[in-house]
Write a protein that holds these residues in place. Sequence first.
Motif, PDB file in Angstrom:
ATOM      1  N   ASP A 174      64.334  45.231  28.696  1.00 33.89           N
ATOM      2  CA  ASP A 174      63.804  43.866  28.665  1.00 33.89           C
ATOM      3  C   ASP A 174      63.354  43.436  30.065  1.00 33.89           C
ATOM      4  O   ASP A 174      64.114  42.850  30.817  1.00 33.89           O
ATOM      5  N   PHE A 176      60.162  41.644  32.331  1.00 32.21           N
ATOM      6  CA  PHE A 176      58.871  40.968  32.487  1.00 32.21           C
ATOM      7  C   PHE A 176      57.963  41.789  33.399  1.00 32.21           C
ATOM      8  O   PHE A 176      56.760  41.924  33.147  1.00 32.21           O
ATOM      9  N   GLU A 190      49.093  37.017  37.282  1.00 26.41           N
ATOM     10  CA  GLU A 190      50.456  37.547  37.439  1.00 26.41           C
ATOM     11  C   GLU A 190      50.581  38.367  38.726  1.00 26.41           C
ATOM     12  O   GLU A 190      51.627  38.375  39.362  1.00 26.41           O
ATOM     13  N   VAL A 219      48.035  28.750  34.171  1.00 28.16           N
ATOM     14  CA  VAL A 219      47.146  28.880  35.309  1.00 28.16           C
ATOM     15  C   VAL A 219      46.431  30.225  35.243  1.00 28.16           C
ATOM     16  O   VAL A 219      46.820  31.121  34.524  1.00 28.16           O
TER      17      VAL A 219
ATOM     18  N   PRO B 131      60.868  33.471  34.789  1.00 27.36           N
ATOM     19  CA  PRO B 131      59.488  32.982  34.757  1.00 27.36           C
ATOM     20  C   PRO B 131      58.764  33.416  33.491  1.00 27.36           C
ATOM     21  O   PRO B 131      59.081  34.448  32.904  1.00 27.36           O
ATOM     22  N   GLY B 132      57.788  32.616  33.111  1.00 26.19           N
ATOM     23  CA  GLY B 132      56.890  32.989  32.028  1.00 26.19           C
ATOM     24  C   GLY B 132      55.537  33.350  32.595  1.00 26.19           C
ATOM     25  O   GLY B 132      55.304  33.310  33.803  1.00 26.19           O
ATOM     26  N   ARG B 133      54.622  33.718  31.712  1.00 27.77           N
ATOM     27  CA  ARG B 133      53.282  34.051  32.175  1.00 27.77           C
ATOM     28  C   ARG B 133      52.609  32.831  32.795  1.00 27.77           C
ATOM     29  O   ARG B 133      52.888  31.689  32.435  1.00 27.77           O
ATOM     30  N   GLY B 134      51.717  33.084  33.750  1.00 30.66           N
ATOM     31  CA  GLY B 134      50.979  31.986  34.356  1.00 30.66           C
ATOM     32  C   GLY B 134      51.850  31.092  35.226  1.00 30.66           C
ATOM     33  O   GLY B 134      51.596  29.906  35.357  1.00 30.66           O
ATOM     34  N   SER B 135      52.902  31.676  35.815  1.00 25.52           N
ATOM     35  CA  SER B 135      53.784  30.937  36.718  1.00 25.52           C
ATOM     36  C   SER B 135      54.555  29.826  36.023  1.00 25.52           C
ATOM     37  O   SER B 135      54.896  28.813  36.625  1.00 25.52           O
ATOM     38  N   THR B 154      51.789  25.383  38.407  1.00 24.15           N
ATOM     39  CA  THR B 154      52.435  26.661  38.717  1.00 24.15           C
ATOM     40  C   THR B 154      53.918  26.442  39.008  1.00 24.15           C
ATOM     41  O   THR B 154      54.384  26.626  40.134  1.00 24.15           O
ATOM     42  N   TYR B 156      56.748  27.912  38.441  1.00 20.06           N
ATOM     43  CA  TYR B 156      57.621  28.939  39.015  1.00 20.06           C
ATOM     44  C   TYR B 156      57.449  29.007  40.529  1.00 20.06           C
ATOM     45  O   TYR B 156      58.436  29.003  41.287  1.00 20.06           O
ATOM     46  N   PHE B 176      61.417  40.188  29.774  1.00 22.46           N
ATOM     47  CA  PHE B 176      60.252  40.045  28.888  1.00 22.46           C
ATOM     48  C   PHE B 176      60.561  39.028  27.798  1.00 22.46           C
ATOM     49  O   PHE B 176      59.717  38.191  27.458  1.00 22.46           O
ATOM     50  N   ASP B 181      56.968  32.803  26.192  1.00 22.74           N
ATOM     51  CA  ASP B 181      56.976  31.549  25.445  1.00 22.74           C
ATOM     52  C   ASP B 181      55.820  31.595  24.447  1.00 22.74           C
ATOM     53  O   ASP B 181      54.773  32.193  24.718  1.00 22.74           O
ATOM     54  N   ASP B 183      53.074  29.937  22.871  1.00 19.19           N
ATOM     55  CA  ASP B 183      52.221  28.781  23.109  1.00 19.19           C
ATOM     56  C   ASP B 183      50.884  28.880  22.424  1.00 19.19           C
ATOM     57  O   ASP B 183      50.335  27.902  21.971  1.00 19.19           O
TER      58      ASP B 183
END
Lengths: 229, 229
Positions: A174, A176, A190, A219, B131-135, B154, B156, B176, B181, B183
């Motif tokens: 797991d 990211f 990213e 973003v 963190p998620g994607r896109g900060s 942003t 994060y 991961f 998230d 969305d």
Amino acid sequence: MRVAVPFAAETPKTRLESVLTPAERSTFARAMLADVLRAVVEAGHEPTVVSTAPLDLETFALPGEIAAAASVTVDDRPLTEAVNARLPGSDAETADDEPDPVAVVMADLALATPDALDRLLTSTADVAIAPGRGSGTNALLVRHPEFRVDYHGTSYLDHREIAREIGADLETVDSFRLGTDIDEPADLVEVLVHGRERDRAPAVLRDFGFDIDRLEGRVEARRPNDSAD
Amino acid sequence: MRVAVPFAAETPKTRLESVLTPAERSTFARAMLADVLRAVVEAGHEPTVVSTAPLDLETFALPGEIAAAASVTVDDRPLTEAVNARLPGSDAETADDEPDPVAVVMADLALATPDALDRLLTSTADVAIAPGRGSGTNALLVRHPEFRVDYHGTSYLDHREIAREIGADLETVDSFRLGTDIDEPADLVEVLVHGRERDRAPAVLRDFGFDIDRLEGRVEARRPNDSAD
């Protein structure tokens, strides 16, 4: 353990063609490869780039210890075939009772760090996978001599099924960082957010004029001269 | 430790409007919330839903032990304000030398598992972020009494900067599952790929007719009657 890093040397990162020129895509793909090789070496392994075409690592100007540990082999077969030819039990090693485990780490995992790789590479499962978005298989460790890959389509789900069929236990890692392959324009942000100071890929993007743009919702990475649509 | 789960009860998941009706979005958002609450409880904590409008958890028909551990509080302020009002040092607890740590877990982390949450919630850092994607800041653990959030843009990167300014050490949790998230339409496939058998969110999507579709490149979740553009 052998660590293979497949690399499409001739037509790298075609899905970035809307935001990068062919020359930029090649430069960026090589920068990501250099970062991945460094992370693999710092995790304690000697990566072999499995390249679709000849590739001279000397032109990468890698730091000495990375250059010393990394090598290149050319294999122009499709990804699945080229990887399967290198998995445990696929060659002369078949005769061994315990063939060396083989890891396969994609060359576009620009966020890979030694720590993240270590979580995969120290797995004791028959098969360990770090999945990417959309059921991709971003990084893989294979100990079981009967496991074979199929990278087409929903490869993570397919690899789970293949493991089940041969009675291999499968661990999902797991992460990211390992789950983020840089394929599409939306992925570039990213690299800018999570890249480390010494990494090449974020430096290359910044050289190209990319910066983090704060839009509605998520973003993006954007160049000043890009249109805002 | 207190665990807050912010929930937009009135206009959930508007960015899924191209693929889900308002009623479907509400059903799906509640299913994801139920899955998140279950994961938090199974990680050993008692979640409080911080809802923008009254929410009757009894209508969720949660399993007994989940219903017993979860509660709801209504706070119609914007997310950042509602969260900051609950962080350590923000209320009467300021007088304490060591206020309780507070975790904030987003309600759309449909892939969250007790194991993934545990990696965040056992961090001993002043501030820990998944963190998620896109900060984005998908999940957060705050021990430092001066840390405050700002979820705009942003977040994060902003949260890293805020931690630095107050001298708080920050751990980034590499997950991961917590980094995903749900969305946008492209995210739905992750629910189908990584959801577990007993989870509600994947069952709801399947009820709506979604299935994993194998397209070029990354796969998507798609309904049979959706156009292929």
